[in-house]
Scaffold this active site. Structure first.
Site, short mmCIF file in Angstrom:
data_model
loop_
_atom_site.label_atom_id
_atom_site.label_comp_id
_atom_site.label_asym_id
_atom_site.label_seq_id
_atom_site.Cartn_x
_atom_site.Cartn_y
_atom_site.Cartn_z
N VAL A 68 1.18 4.28 -3.75
CA VAL A 68 0.80 5.69 -3.57
C VAL A 68 2.06 6.55 -3.59
O VAL A 68 2.80 6.59 -2.62
CB VAL A 68 0.03 5.89 -2.26
CG1 VAL A 68 -0.40 7.34 -2.11
CG2 VAL A 68 -1.19 4.97 -2.20
N HIS B 268 -1.82 -12.67 -0.67
CA HIS B 268 -3.00 -13.09 0.11
C HIS B 268 -2.96 -14.58 0.42
O HIS B 268 -3.97 -15.14 0.82
CB HIS B 268 -4.28 -12.75 -0.65
CG HIS B 268 -4.61 -11.30 -0.66
ND1 HIS B 268 -5.57 -10.75 -1.48
CD2 HIS B 268 -4.11 -10.27 0.06
CE1 HIS B 268 -5.64 -9.45 -1.27
NE2 HIS B 268 -4.76 -9.13 -0.34
N THR B 269 -1.80 -15.19 0.29
CA THR B 269 -1.68 -16.59 0.67
C THR B 269 -1.57 -16.77 2.17
O THR B 269 -1.62 -17.88 2.68
CB THR B 269 -0.45 -17.24 -0.02
OG1 THR B 269 -0.49 -18.65 0.17
CG2 THR B 269 0.85 -16.71 0.55
N ASP C 215 7.78 5.33 -0.56
CA ASP C 215 8.40 6.47 0.12
C ASP C 215 8.02 6.59 1.59
O ASP C 215 8.26 7.61 2.23
CB ASP C 215 8.02 7.77 -0.60
CG ASP C 215 6.50 7.99 -0.65
OD1 ASP C 215 5.76 7.14 -0.11
OD2 ASP C 215 6.07 9.01 -1.22
N HIS D 64 0.82 -1.21 0.00
CA HIS D 64 0.00 0.00 0.00
C HIS D 64 0.85 1.26 0.00
O HIS D 64 0.39 2.31 -0.46
CB HIS D 64 -0.94 -0.01 1.20
CG HIS D 64 -2.14 -0.88 1.00
ND1 HIS D 64 -3.37 -0.59 1.54
CD2 HIS D 64 -2.31 -2.03 0.29
CE1 HIS D 64 -4.25 -1.53 1.17
NE2 HIS D 64 -3.62 -2.41 0.42
N GLY E 292 4.82 5.99 -5.04
CA GLY E 292 6.04 5.21 -4.95
C GLY E 292 6.33 4.77 -3.53
O GLY E 292 5.62 5.10 -2.59
N SER F 71 5.26 7.08 2.86
CA SER F 71 4.21 8.07 3.13
C SER F 71 3.06 7.45 3.92
O SER F 71 2.37 8.16 4.66
CB SER F 71 3.70 8.68 1.82
OG SER F 71 3.25 7.68 0.92
N ASP G 101 -6.55 -17.95 3.43
CA ASP G 101 -6.28 -19.31 2.96
C ASP G 101 -6.61 -20.28 4.09
O ASP G 101 -5.91 -20.32 5.11
CB ASP G 101 -4.81 -19.42 2.54
CG ASP G 101 -4.40 -20.83 2.17
OD1 ASP G 101 -5.29 -21.69 2.00
OD2 ASP G 101 -3.19 -21.08 2.06
#
Length: 347
Positions: free
Chosen positions: A70, A194-195, A74, A66, A72, A76, A246
């Site tokens: 957004v 998401h495993t 960085d 995430h 790159g 943030s 999972d």
């Protein structure tokens, strides 16, 4: 005229050189001499956190994802609210779900003690994501480093850029392409994060009870899996209840995520879209390949993680190296500065 034209060409070449050098500063050996301890610190901090929070490794990997989507990679996403900007923590894709900030805080404090003013929060988050995958049984890789930290957060951009749990495959492709990840393998391999980890019931209720306002469940959901999920997330139940991504190996980083997709047992819509969407002609073969060969998934995941980690990095003198990942560094008044080392150590 000739002189003016030559100067313009020279300026353009210097600009290209500067961009090239900026990207060249990301290197797996960036901290070999200045802070080789950072890797062990990251590993040990996550190991400690895992003892009381088995899902923290997945949460840290998600934080890095995430962050990179957004502006790159960085850091943030780590910034708290200020009077100048709204934090990305309040964006739709992060509010009440992004977690692991306290673990990064602990990690950063230990790194600052060992190597003051050396390791950026952006690099630390990238390294922490890699260590999280390894500790969960996944592949290892050398993390290109040398990023700098942003001076602000970008909540509106986060709302625009982050994929959602109900995103269609076309929306997913567009969002990945918009940040520079234009290969089908980028989307399919990174979705394999998401495993492991968990998701809240609130993000799957429509799939279970009212898909596309039909009053019925998502027709792509395996019937037995639907029954299992409805027991965990009953209608009018607690929307904050956590469900494993999972069911087979919920805390292990492996290729079972793709096996689940082949069986129509993807937890959220945006996952199952990779295999069940009418637009999935370029993603279905990859899902099959990764389900059949864990090594293929691991190789593709590593390549995609490095590509994602290279998205628009701030390097050189851009940004800063935050001393506290939650806030930008304080700026000294010129008249107060006598010894910059003394000042920096007092922040």
């Amino acid at each position: 005229m000739h002189s003016s034209s030559s100067l313009i060409k020279l300026g353009f070449l210097l600009l290209l050189l500067n961009v090239s050098l900026s990207h060249a500063q990301l290197s797996p050996s960036f901290y070999d001499k200045t802070c080789p301890q950072v890797f062990d610190i990251a590993t040990n901090t996550i190991k400690t956190a895992l003892r009381s929070d088995p899902r923290i490794a997945a949460s840290i990997l998600r934080l890095h994802f995430h962050d990179c989507f957004v502006n790159g990679c960085d850091a943030s996403i780590l910034l708290d609210n200020t009077t100048s900007f709204r934090t990305e923590k309040d964006a739709f894709g992060n509010a009440r779900s992004a977690r692991g900030f306290d673990v990064i805080d602990t990690m950063k404090a230990a790194v600052e003690k060992a190597c003051p003013k050396t390791v950026s929060c952006a690099d630390l988050l990238a390294i922490a994501a890699q260590k999280s995958v390894v500790l969960a049984g996944g592949p290892s890789w050398k993390v290109p480093s040398g990023r700098r930290d942003s001076l602000r957060g970008f909540m509106d951009l986060a709302n625009d850029n982050l994929p959602g749990p109900s995103s269609t495959l076309q929306v997913l492709k567009d969002k990945f392409r918009n940040v520079g990840l234009d290969r089908p393998s980028d989307l399919v391999a990174l979705s394999g994060g998401h495993t492991f980890g968990k998701n809240q019931c609130q993000f799957i209720m429509d799939r279970l009870y009212n898909f596309s306002n039909s009053g019925k469940p998502d027709p792509t959901l395996d019937k037995s899996y639907l029954s299992t999920l409805r027991k965990q997330c009953p209608r009018n139940g607690n929307l904050s209840v956590l469900v494993d991504f999972d069911l087979r190996t919920p805390t292990i980083f492996d290729n079972k995520y793709y096996v689940n997709l082949k069986e129509n047992k993807g937890l959220i819509q945006s996952d199952q879209e990779l295999f069940s969407s009418p637009d999935a002609s370029d993603t279905i073969p990859l899902v099959r390949a990764y389900a059949d060969g864990q090594g293929k998934f691991f190789d593709a995941f590593v390549e995609a993680m490095i590509r994602m980690g290279n998205l628009s990095p701030s390097t050189g003198k851009q940004g800063e190296i935050r001393l506290n990942c939650r806030v930008v560094n304080s700026k000294p008044k010129i008249m107060d500065v006598v010894d910059t080392n003394d000042f920096a150590s007092s922040i």
